[in-house]
Design an enzyme around this catalytic site. Sequence first.
Site, PDB file in Angstrom:
ATOM      1  N   SER A 156      -4.537   7.801  -6.603  1.00  0.00           N
ATOM      2  CA  SER A 156      -4.962   8.891  -5.703  1.00  0.00           C
ATOM      3  C   SER A 156      -3.700   9.665  -5.328  1.00  0.00           C
ATOM      4  O   SER A 156      -3.036   9.344  -4.353  1.00  0.00           O
ATOM      5  CB  SER A 156      -5.642   8.327  -4.456  1.00  0.00           C
ATOM      6  OG  SER A 156      -6.711   7.503  -4.821  1.00  0.00           O
ATOM      7  N   LYS A 187     -10.772  13.506  -4.812  1.00  0.00           N
ATOM      8  CA  LYS A 187     -10.583  12.137  -4.318  1.00  0.00           C
ATOM      9  C   LYS A 187     -10.099  12.144  -2.861  1.00  0.00           C
ATOM     10  O   LYS A 187     -10.589  11.387  -2.023  1.00  0.00           O
ATOM     11  CB  LYS A 187      -9.579  11.410  -5.221  1.00  0.00           C
ATOM     12  CG  LYS A 187      -9.145  10.051  -4.729  1.00  0.00           C
ATOM     13  CD  LYS A 187     -10.279   9.060  -4.660  1.00  0.00           C
ATOM     14  CE  LYS A 187      -9.860   7.807  -3.913  1.00  0.00           C
ATOM     15  NZ  LYS A 187     -10.939   6.851  -3.737  1.00  0.00           N
ATOM     16  N   LYS A 197      -2.316   7.702   3.663  1.00  0.00           N
ATOM     17  CA  LYS A 197      -1.714   8.603   2.655  1.00  0.00           C
ATOM     18  C   LYS A 197      -2.751   9.574   2.113  1.00  0.00           C
ATOM     19  O   LYS A 197      -2.502  10.786   2.001  1.00  0.00           O
ATOM     20  CB  LYS A 197      -1.125   7.731   1.522  1.00  0.00           C
ATOM     21  CG  LYS A 197      -0.623   8.443   0.297  1.00  0.00           C
ATOM     22  CD  LYS A 197      -1.611   8.488  -0.873  1.00  0.00           C
ATOM     23  CE  LYS A 197      -2.173   7.167  -1.302  1.00  0.00           C
ATOM     24  NZ  LYS A 197      -3.072   7.214  -2.450  1.00  0.00           N
TER      25      LYS A 197
HETATM   26  P1  NAD Z   1      -1.599  -1.612  -4.759  1.00  0.00           P
HETATM   27  O1  NAD Z   1      -0.546  -1.336  -3.752  1.00  0.00           O
HETATM   28  O2  NAD Z   1      -2.360  -2.882  -4.699  1.00  0.00           O
HETATM   29  O3  NAD Z   1      -0.974  -1.505  -6.247  1.00  0.00           O
HETATM   30  C1  NAD Z   1      -0.005  -0.571  -6.622  1.00  0.00           C
HETATM   31  C2  NAD Z   1       0.875  -1.238  -7.670  1.00  0.00           C
HETATM   32  O4  NAD Z   1       1.840  -0.285  -8.137  1.00  0.00           O
HETATM   33  C3  NAD Z   1       1.660  -2.436  -7.132  1.00  0.00           C
HETATM   34  O5  NAD Z   1       1.429  -3.563  -7.936  1.00  0.00           O
HETATM   35  C4  NAD Z   1       3.126  -1.975  -7.189  1.00  0.00           C
HETATM   36  O6  NAD Z   1       4.046  -3.033  -7.472  1.00  0.00           O
HETATM   37  C5  NAD Z   1       3.068  -0.970  -8.327  1.00  0.00           C
HETATM   38  N1  NAD Z   1       4.144   0.012  -8.284  1.00  0.00           N
HETATM   39  C6  NAD Z   1       4.537   0.773  -7.235  1.00  0.00           C
HETATM   40  N2  NAD Z   1       5.544   1.595  -7.604  1.00  0.00           N
HETATM   41  C7  NAD Z   1       5.784   1.337  -8.914  1.00  0.00           C
HETATM   42  C8  NAD Z   1       6.704   1.864  -9.856  1.00  0.00           C
HETATM   43  N3  NAD Z   1       7.581   2.819  -9.521  1.00  0.00           N
HETATM   44  N4  NAD Z   1       6.673   1.353 -11.124  1.00  0.00           N
HETATM   45  C9  NAD Z   1       5.793   0.391 -11.472  1.00  0.00           C
HETATM   46  N5  NAD Z   1       4.891  -0.143 -10.609  1.00  0.00           N
HETATM   47  C10 NAD Z   1       4.896   0.328  -9.352  1.00  0.00           C
HETATM   48  O7  NAD Z   1      -2.570  -0.354  -4.699  1.00  0.00           O
HETATM   49  P2  NAD Z   1      -4.100  -0.282  -5.191  1.00  0.00           P
HETATM   50  O8  NAD Z   1      -4.974  -0.682  -4.063  1.00  0.00           O
HETATM   51  O9  NAD Z   1      -4.221  -0.928  -6.519  1.00  0.00           O
HETATM   52  O10 NAD Z   1      -4.244   1.304  -5.344  1.00  0.00           O
HETATM   53  C11 NAD Z   1      -3.665   2.038  -6.420  1.00  0.00           C
HETATM   54  C12 NAD Z   1      -4.078   3.486  -6.296  1.00  0.00           C
HETATM   55  O11 NAD Z   1      -5.495   3.594  -6.320  1.00  0.00           O
HETATM   56  C13 NAD Z   1      -3.640   4.150  -4.973  1.00  0.00           C
HETATM   57  O12 NAD Z   1      -3.316   5.494  -5.201  1.00  0.00           O
HETATM   58  C14 NAD Z   1      -4.873   4.029  -4.101  1.00  0.00           C
HETATM   59  O13 NAD Z   1      -4.897   5.026  -3.084  1.00  0.00           O
HETATM   60  C15 NAD Z   1      -5.980   4.184  -5.128  1.00  0.00           C
HETATM   61  N6  NAD Z   1      -7.261   3.532  -4.829  1.00  0.00           N
HETATM   62  C16 NAD Z   1      -7.328   2.298  -4.267  1.00  0.00           C
HETATM   63  C17 NAD Z   1      -8.576   1.719  -4.019  1.00  0.00           C
HETATM   64  C18 NAD Z   1      -8.710   0.327  -3.407  1.00  0.00           C
HETATM   65  O14 NAD Z   1      -9.828  -0.021  -3.002  1.00  0.00           O
HETATM   66  N7  NAD Z   1      -7.660  -0.473  -3.330  1.00  0.00           N
HETATM   67  C19 NAD Z   1      -9.748   2.395  -4.359  1.00  0.00           C
HETATM   68  C20 NAD Z   1      -9.649   3.648  -4.962  1.00  0.00           C
HETATM   69  C21 NAD Z   1      -8.392   4.207  -5.194  1.00  0.00           C
END
Ligand code: NAD
Length: 315
Positions: free
Chosen positions: A103, A178, A247
Amino acid sequence: MTTLVPPARIGFVGLGNMGRPMAARLAGAGYELHLTDKDVSLATNFVAAHGGTVAPSLAALAGAVEAVITMLPDGKAVREVVLGRGGVAASLSPGSIVIDMSSSDPIGTREVGEALRAKKIELVDAPVSGGVPRAHDGSLSTMVGGDEVAIARVRPVLEAMAKHVFLTGDLGTGHAMKALNNLVSAGGLWIASEALLIGKRFGLSPERIVEILNASTGRNNSTEKKFKQHMLSRSFASGFSLGLMAKDLRVAANLAAATGQPSPLTALCTQLWSEAESKLGGSQDHTAIIKLLEAEDDAGASRRERGKTAFGSKP
Ligand code: NAD
């Protein structure tokens, strides 16, 4: 240009709460995956469970695949992974595609897309909705912006993870949609939390309130899928952090400012969620905001109690 059907080679960057089950869907569909995360143990554990290859670097990942999926916290992380030093853009072949399923901020997405287009690499924005449970069963919704030919090429990849694939228009419109979706979702969760606590103070049972909302016009996704499950149960385990929701609201507020659309409730909602993030910490589950309202509720009650006593003691 070929359509990316299995066993096409796909890179996956970001194996967090959402990335892991989404990549597992691709592995299950027969794609050849090259994976990485800042936390390397996430990639190692994923490969042990689902197969694929742990990429030793972003450059190695990009050199091995036809498309790269990013599932990262925000647009800043995506820019770093795509355009930063040692990022995937330097090693992807012309004609390849980056699919940003995070997102991200739509305005930043357009800038990244322009930089990639100069290298003959397409960017598609395809953020998702549905949360961790729907990532597991492949029933996410995705809202997809970008070049229609590029989208058609990656459509089978998206369909391995999402039941609903909505085309939204130009690059960035998926990310805009989104942020707007989460604005509505966050507003709904907050106002329902306030209603629950008001009702509780007046003597209604919280369980009864949720039951009645869900059979009435006040119901929303949070009253149906989060209140009993994560808030009344006190599990606070939806898998979506408070920091990520705050965010998303800032992205929506920036979008409102960029378009010039007056949106006072958007501004207030963004402020409330950002304050909650500062007070509770971004790593808490987003459903934990009710704890903050409960604490304020208690503080308010004791203030009111003190006020009443002082007033009552006057002649
Ligand atoms: P999360 O924090 O669980 O996972 C993010 C991952 O990215 C982590 O494992 C982190 O180590 C990795 N990361 C961060 N910076 C990095 C980099 N520079 N290089 C490599 N890896 C890196 O987040 P999430 O809940 O999986 O969400 C991911 C995205 O999806 C976000 O943008 C969030 O807003 C969106 N989202 C989340 C949900 C939900 O229910 N969790 C639902 C829809 C959308």
